[in-house]
Design an enzyme around this catalytic site. Structure first.
Site, PDB file in Angstrom:
ATOM      1  N   GLY A 266      -2.756   1.115  -0.137  1.00  0.00           N
ATOM      2  CA  GLY A 266      -2.901  -0.393   0.211  1.00  0.00           C
ATOM      3  C   GLY A 266      -1.666  -1.026   0.976  1.00  0.00           C
ATOM      4  N   HIS A 302       0.247  -9.235  -4.675  1.00  0.00           N
ATOM      5  CA  HIS A 302       0.895  -8.098  -5.784  1.00  0.00           C
ATOM      6  C   HIS A 302       2.104  -7.769  -5.415  1.00  0.00           C
ATOM      7  CE1 HIS A 302      -0.016  -4.397  -8.035  1.00  0.00           C
ATOM      8  NE2 HIS A 302       0.579  -3.877  -7.009  1.00  0.00           N
ATOM      9  N   GLU A 303       2.168  -7.216  -3.741  1.00  0.00           N
ATOM     10  CA  GLU A 303       3.442  -6.861  -3.248  1.00  0.00           C
ATOM     11  C   GLU A 303       4.577  -7.956  -3.354  1.00  0.00           C
ATOM     12  OE1 GLU A 303       3.152  -3.835  -2.991  1.00  0.00           O
ATOM     13  OE2 GLU A 303       0.978  -3.760  -2.699  1.00  0.00           O
TER      14      GLU A 303
END
Ligand code: TRP
Ligand code: ZN
Length: 876
Positions: A266, A302-303
């Protein structure tokens, strides 16, 4: 296989022989032959044996020169291993080692290390890709300060990015130019990144709470600039949220994101230079669905959150992967919950956990959140490490409460900043900050399998006592026959017969509590006695899905009651799902006996009631309307029966569509033309609800409505919902819709992926032939992971009916694709093979056909070690 690849064991961890204080990297970029010069300031690790050799990892590197402290090393001073490694003989205690290597980014189809995509350069180093760029101690517990100089042709490669802050640029010989990047924060090699090429940026800025101005840039291919708005907006909201909720602030002057269409996963959290699959960056209402928008928000968050949980505090070794992934998934889940409806977010996350992680935990690849061993670490980026890992963090949040959890996070970060640590370090910080003994909690990390919880209760009218007896049991998993009891928080409440929530007082407590309370189930069996209970209550257990367990055996009558009355929205949804699942499984048994599936009017009543109350929370209503999926039902059966499951689910959907037709049509029409497209939670919920209604109406035989919606839709969400319904139908509009969709979107990779997936997941009888034909379609490209997943992955994981075709042709198709892809991209091939491994849950006949294909894969010469591991463990 000539030789079995070697297994790495958690117990064998040893500190690195040398440390690398700083790294100077110089790249001369060229797609065919890139030169990488690395100067490493090395010194012996005081924590390692004094005679340990200096061995650097390397893979597919052509060594041109090696120097130690400025002096060229003769070949007699080092060894180049069969495995690609470089070992320095008679290493000094400290020194500056310089290596020059040549690599071929253009030939790198594995997409690990430095590769090209669309003529631009990108890197992917997690987990072990840095060794494909230069010789290094490529392990997460070696933290170094990086300076990176990149030189390339000015016209072909106008943009050159790496980690940290920019530190100068200039002209070089010929038509070349150079830039330098300095990352002040020590980091492990897996967080290194380089992106270069003909890219354009969408720019914005953010001022942190302490006043640091951060330049934000999203780098894309020319023409994609107008599709970055949602990603940028999500980034700014993530930055604000992490400051507000965890007090965590960004720590560089720039934050760059680059989007690439060839990517194995992803996205990747490289320090200051995140690299993203285009799927998680680019969106516009005409090309992206609401699900895509939500995916972007989640992955961007998230990152970004990894900057603290993963980068500033990193993992000592790859067995600790969930230390960063479980925690960061928990953080992105909380972020998304705060952006919209918490209940709906929780429902979706639990749906996802059950769809992917529960089957994994019941299959041949079952492993603890912290695995004990691996052959290929890339195989352990799993739903167990990510999603179950997040649940295990959530257990602490539930148990300690938000305030103590926050103190634990503060302590974890301050104690471990700029260090590579273990899961124990995280749990210890939580324990020290809260004062709660968490020794028992570690079992969640070390024991695989999904615990089953059952409840038995009794009421004594004379003493007004109500006793709840809870039991837990975890089934055996490969290599773990015996399971110990876990520490399971059960969030619960009691409802009176009128549906009102009762105050609760446990024996020994002075006062009653109102609302949800927590019972800790620490033993195999435990009883809880409540006092002053006026009448036999209905227990509401596992509110908010307070633990990743299977709660079994709740009677249908209670489920119906809870689905209507519980105060906890998760339990309301869950009870409806469990009720429907039990009924559907009973019909599967009938079909297996040769009888027709029956219908339960309670299901129709539930749909009518949901529609009547839908305005209050359309997104919740949409979740409640969707029947348990085929995979969820299969997961509840000893031996799955994909054909019967599909038949039952279809029959019930059709019947609901008929019986509730008027109400469904009314809701569908009322929600039409909801004004201009917006992506707020309510608008998304209304579209989801409307499309859930459309699905029932189509199932009942009316395909005209879907055809009309396909033609008139002005956004991808509505258009794709209609197209996927048409794709299942025999409708005349089907072929025309698929053809027009292809004609319109053939130039847009991400949309074309949807076109492949929809056909791969069709329930039509000719799907297998269609999928084989699509595999040879001119737009199909096995080398592009998104495209490979959109056809092969969607079919194998998203179409149980046809993947499990009795002929075994579905299995053969998957094995053929895996064998073809493995030499190109073993990482993605190994991920695709998953569904073949679940043969134990299928009938004898299907299982035999699945094993035959696994054996055929395993017999393929030169198999990647990742695919070897998956196939061999599945057969073990
Ligand atoms: N660390 C990444 C994430 O969770 C995962 C990842 C991206 C990855 N690319 C990868 C893992 C390639 C293994 C291989 O955000
Ligand atoms: Zn991650």
């Amino acid at each position: 296989m000539a030789e079995s690849p070697k297994t790495t064991h958690r117990a064998d961890y040893a500190p690195p022989a040398f440390l690398v204080d700083s790294v100077d990297l110089a790249f001369e970029l060229d797609p065919k032959a890139t030169i990488v010069r690395a100067a490493l300031a090395l010194r012996r690790n005081p924590a390692a044996p004094a005679d340990a050799p200096l061995r650097l990892d390397g893979e597919a590197l052509e060594l041109l020169e090696a120097k130690l402290d400025g002096v060229a090393l003769p070949a007699s001073r080092y060894l180049l291993g069969q495995d690609g490694s470089f070992t320095l003989l008679n290493s000094p205690a400290a020194g500056r080692l310089e290596t020059t290597v040549r690599i071929a980014p253009e030939k790198n189809t594995l997409l690990s290390g430095l590769y090209t995509s669309g003529g631009n350069f990108y890197t992917q180093c997690e987990a072990e890709g840095f060794r494909r760029i230069t010789f290094f101690l490529d392990r997460p517990d070696v933290l170094s300060r990086y300076t990176v100089t990149i030189t390339a042709d000015r016209d072909a490669v106008p943009v050159m990015l790496s980690n940290g802050n920019p530190d100068g640029s200039g002209a070089a010989a010929g038509n070349r130019h150079w830039v330098r990047w300095v990352d002040p924060h020590p980091k492990p090699s897996y967080l290194f990144a380089l992106v270069a090429g003909d890219l354009v940026n969408v720019h914005d800025q953010f001022t942190t709470k302490s006043g640091r101005l951060v330049s934000l840039n999203i780098w894309v291919r020319r023409g994609d600039e107008d599709r970055c708005g949602h990603a940028m907006d999500s980034l700014k909201r993530s930055m604000t949220w992490d400051e507000e909720v965890f007090g965590l602030e960004y720590d560089l002057d720039v934050f760059n994101i680059a989007a690439v269409s060839d990517f194995n996963m992803g996205a990747m959290e490289n320090k200051g230079l995140n690299v993203f699959n285009t799927k998680y960056v680019l969106a516009q209402p005409e090309t992206a669905t609401d699900g895509d928008y939500q995916g972007i928000e989640t992955v961007i968050a998230h990152e970004y959150f990894h900057n603290w949980t993963g980068n500033r505090v990193t993992c000592r070794d790859w067995f600790q992967l969930s230390l960063k992934e479980g925690l960061t998934v928990f953080r992105d889940q909380e972020f998304s919950a705060d952006q919209g409806s918490r209940a709906v977010k929780r429902i979706r996350d639990v749906r996802g956990l059950r769809a992917a992680q529960f089957p994994e935990d019941a299959g041949p690849m079952a492993h603890p959140v912290r695995p004990e061993s691996y052959i290929e670490i890339d195989n352990f980026y799993t739903p167990t490490v990510y999603q179950k890992g997040a649940e295990v963090v959530r257990l602490l949040h539930t148990r300690l409460g938000a305030a103590a959890f926050r103190r634990g996070m503060d302590l974890y970060i301050s104690r471990n900043d700029n260090q590579a640590v273990t899961i124990e370090d995280f749990v210890t910080a939580m324990q020290d900050a809260s004062g709660v003994d968490l020794s028992h909690h570690m079992r969640w990390y070390d024991q695989a399998g999904t615990p089953e919880v059952t409840a038995e209760d009794s009421y004594d009218a004379a003493t007004r006592r109500y006793t709840l007896k809870l039991r837990q049991h975890t089934p055996p998993t490969p290599g773990q026959a015996e399971k110990a009891p876990l520490s399971i928080p059960i969030a619960m409440g009691l409802l009176g017969t009128d549906g009102a929530e009762l105050p609760t007082r446990l024996a020994g407590e002075n006062a009653a509590q109102s609302g949800t309370r927590l019972l800790m189930l620490d033993e195999a069996e435990q009883s809880f006695t409540f006092e002053d209970v006026p009448a036999p209550p209905v227990p509401s257990l596992l509110r908010g899905f307070s633990a990743p367990v299977r709660l079994k055996g709740v009677p249908q009558g209670r489920l119906r009651f809870l689905a209507v009355h519980d105060t906890d929205p998760f339990v309301r949804w869950e009870s409806g799902q469990q009720y429907a699942a039990a009924f559907m499984l009973a019909q599967v048994a009938r079909v297996q006996r040769g009888e027709a599936p029956g219908f339960d009017t309670a299901l129709a009543e539930a749909v009518t009631n949901t529609l009547a109350q839908a305005d209050a929370d359309p997104a919740f209503a949409a979740e409640a309307l969707v029947l348990p999926g085929e995979g969820f039902l299969a997961d509840q059966m000893e031996v799955a029966d994909p054909v019967a499951i599909h038949a039952v689910r279809q029959a019930i959907r059709a019947e609901i569509g008929r019986v509730c037709g008027a109400a469904l049509r009314e809701t569908y029409q009322r929600l039409a033309g909801a004004g201009p497209y917006r992506i707020d939670g309510r608008s998304i919920g209304r579209r989801a609800l409307r499309n859930a209604c459309l699905a029932y109406l189509t199932a009942s035989g009316d395909t005209a409505l879907a055809a009309a919606q396909y033609d008139s839709a002005s956004n991808m969400t509505d258009q794709l919902a209609a197209l996927s319904l048409l794709a299942d139908a025999e409708a005349p509009a089907r072929a025309a819709a698929l053809a027009s969709f292809h004609a319109k979107w053939r130039g847009d990779d991400l949309v074309l992926d949807k076109w492949f997936s929809i056909q791969a997941m069709s329930s039509r009888p000719d799907t297998l032939e269609a999928v084989r034909a699509l595999y040879t379609h001119p737009d199909f490209d096995l080398k592009n992971p998104n495209r490979a997943r959109s056809l092969v992955g969607a079919f194998a994981a998203g179409n149980p009916l046809h993947f499990h075709d009795a002929s075994g042709e579905g299995y053969r198709f998957l094995a053929d694709a895996v064998i073809a892809l493995d030499p190109i991209n073993g990482q993605t091939a190994a991920r695709l093979i998953g569904p073949l491994g679940l043969w134990r849950r299928q009938s004898e006949a299907r299982g035999a056909l699945m094993r035959k294909e696994l054996e055929r894969v395993l017999a393929t010469p030169n198999l990647s070690k990742g695919t070897f591991e998956k196939a061999s463990k599945a057969l073990a």
